[in-house]
Design an enzyme around this catalytic site. Structure first.
Site, short mmCIF file in Angstrom:
data_model
loop_
_atom_site.label_atom_id
_atom_site.label_comp_id
_atom_site.label_asym_id
_atom_site.label_seq_id
_atom_site.Cartn_x
_atom_site.Cartn_y
_atom_site.Cartn_z
N LYS A 52 0.86 -1.20 0.00
CA LYS A 52 0.00 0.00 0.00
C LYS A 52 0.89 1.24 0.00
O LYS A 52 1.88 1.30 0.74
CB LYS A 52 -0.90 -0.03 1.24
N SER A 127 -9.81 1.91 2.62
CA SER A 127 -8.97 2.64 1.71
C SER A 127 -7.97 1.80 0.93
O SER A 127 -7.41 2.27 -0.06
CB SER A 127 -8.19 3.70 2.52
N SER A 151 -9.75 -0.58 6.81
CA SER A 151 -9.19 -0.53 5.44
C SER A 151 -8.41 -1.75 4.98
O SER A 151 -8.05 -1.84 3.81
CB SER A 151 -8.33 0.71 5.28
N1 GLN Z 1 -13.27 4.07 5.88
C1 GLN Z 1 -12.55 4.45 7.04
C2 GLN Z 1 -12.25 5.94 6.99
O1 GLN Z 1 -12.44 6.53 5.96
C3 GLN Z 1 -11.36 3.57 7.15
C4 GLN Z 1 -10.03 4.19 7.08
C5 GLN Z 1 -8.90 3.23 7.23
O2 GLN Z 1 -9.00 2.15 7.81
N2 GLN Z 1 -7.76 3.68 6.76
O3 GLN Z 1 -11.85 6.51 7.96
#
Ligand code: GLN
Length: 454
Positions: A52, A127, A151
């Site tokens: 990532k 994400s 995420s």
């Molecule tokens: N969807 C969550 C957010 O937007 C998850 C973010 C994450 O785990 N990086 O905060």
């Protein structure tokens, strides 16, 4: 894998940067070592990985999906990156993500959307949608994500892959560009539970360079996954979380979940229902705590130290350059969170918002602690629905946030959880994930139960 990327990634866009030369060199070094009779550096030596784009890498740009860091090549490797290299794992490239890890669909990347390999009109989750799409389309057998609110698990769920959010503090955050520091945690992703366990073993462990790193031995995840493969869960108590099912969940997701419960029973697990009453407030608490930390962490993008600089033509003050750069460099969702966080932390509202959210966080951790007095693991669907259509929720942030409903409590409590594939939904034929949760520092339970279920 590089051939496969060449063949299919034009359509999926899982990668932001492909590191062919470096990956081939790393692979050749493993071959050379083995040919000269040396033992491989790890059981995964030579097995390539998709990283990532939020972990720093000295040989590839690290953009976090943001224009703010376009073309930035960091001067040091993240601890996770260094551990991968030391294990002989070639890094194929950097994967697409929502900007600074804020989002649930990878649509917030400044570099375009990633498509779900199961149906290219659908989102791959977020994400970390790039890492999950790379796995599901066989562009990489291993990947790394970060899980601040889901995420790793949520993209795994909607792409039919495995993703683990390890116990907070067990995977170093050194060189992981911060989103919300008290929630962020790197995690392993793969297509099977055993592969995920092998990768977990490589990245986890104490790091003196991360002040929140836990200095305790890491259990043997691989042994747990192998034990689980015998499919015997007798003596294991599994709790169904009452609050994470029912209204608002897609019918196909619920029927897959009920079938998973039956399978766990068949494997000998004892199933009970457990109530975690404060989980209903997790979303509200998370979406105050996360933006608060974001508003502070992202202050470092000031146009002075690194990254983008706009308006530096002699006609603007330093403050104007900062403002112009942040205006141009951040996308809409990042700006929204910075504004919410700044508001929640402001002196007049701190107690009403941030302070309250921290109290709710403690209550959620207590719900978990109480539940784990009577069960070994908890389960729920990983997401309330399967993958939605690209574009469907971009104009509705609240609908987007609701997609994280089931994954947020674990981050708030700092515990660990896994998403494991749970078949295809009867309504739309798309992958469904089963979430398995365990207490802090009991990550091995995820692997035992996950491998038994898989
Ligand atoms: N969807 C969550 C957010 O937007 C998850 C973010 C994450 O785990 N990086 O905060």
């Amino acid at each position: 894998h590089l051939d496969r990327i060449g063949e299919i990634d034009g359509e999926l866009h899982a990668f932001l940067h492909v590191n062919s030369g470096e990956a081939l060199t790393a692979a050749a070094e493993v071959d050379k070592a083995v040919a000269s009779g040396q033992a491989p550096a790890s059981p995964l030596a030579g097995v390539p990985l998709a990283l990532k784009d939020v972990f720093t890498t000295t040989d590839a740009p690290t953009t976090c999906g943001s224009k703010m860091l376009e073309g930035w090549v960091p001067p040091y490797d993240a601890t996770v990156t260094a551990r991968l290299r030391a294990a002989g794992i070639p890094i194929l490239g950097k994967t697409n993500m929502d900007e600074f890890a804020m989002g649930s669909s990878t649509e917030n990347s400044a570099y375009g959307v990633t498509r779900n390999p199961w149906d290219t009109t659908k989102i791959p989750g977020g994400s970390g949608g790039g890492s999950a799409a790379a796995l599901a389309s066989f562009q990489a057998p291993l990947a790394i994500g970060t899980d601040t609110g889901g995420s790793v698990r949520q993209p795994a769920s909607v792409t039919g892959t495995v993703g683990v959010k390890p116990t907070y503090g067990t995977v170093s955050r050194y060189g992981l560009v911060a989103c919300a520091s008290s929630l962020d945690q790197g995690g392993p992703c793969a297509r099977t539970v055993l592969d995920t366990a092998l990768l977990h073993q490589v990245i986890a462990g104490h790091d003196p360079r991360d002040s929140t790193s836990i200095d305790k031995p890491i259990a043997d995840m691989v042994a747990a996954a192998k034990a689980g493969a015998a499919e015997d869960l007798s003596g294991v108590k599994v709790g169904i979380v009452t609050e994470l099912q029912g209204e608002g969940y897609q019918a196909g997701v619920l029927s897959s979940f009920n079938a998973a419960v039956e399978t766990l029973k068949e494997r000998g697990a004892e199933i009970v229902e457990v109530s975690c009453p404060h989980f209903s407030y997790a979303l509200g608490a998370y979406y105050l705590i996360l933006p608060s930390e974001v508003s502070s962490n992202l202050a470092r993008f000031d146009a002075m130290r690194y990254g983008l600089r706009v308006g530096d033509d002699g006609s603007h003050s330093a403050e104007q350059v900062m403002a112009l750069t942040r205006e141009a460099g951040f996308g809409a969702e990042v700006k929204r969170r910075i504004m919410i966080g700044t508001y929640a932390l402001s002196s007049g509202y701190y107690d009403a918002y941030y302070g309250q959210a921290q109290k709710v966080r403690t209550l959620i951790a207590r719900d978990f602690a109480k539940a784990y007095e009577s069960v070994d693991v908890l389960i729920s669907p990983t997401t309330p629905t399967t993958a939605f259509a690209i574009g469907e929720k971009v104009d509705d942030p609240l609908a987007m946030y609701l997609f994280d409903l089931c994954t947020l409590p674990v981050n708030l409590a700092g515990n660990c959880a896994m998403s494991v594939p749970s078949g295809l939904s009867a309504d739309d034929g798309l992958p469904v994930g089963l979430q398995i949760m365990a207490p802090s520092l009991a990550d091995e339970r995820l692997y035992r139960v996950g491998a038994a279920y898989e």
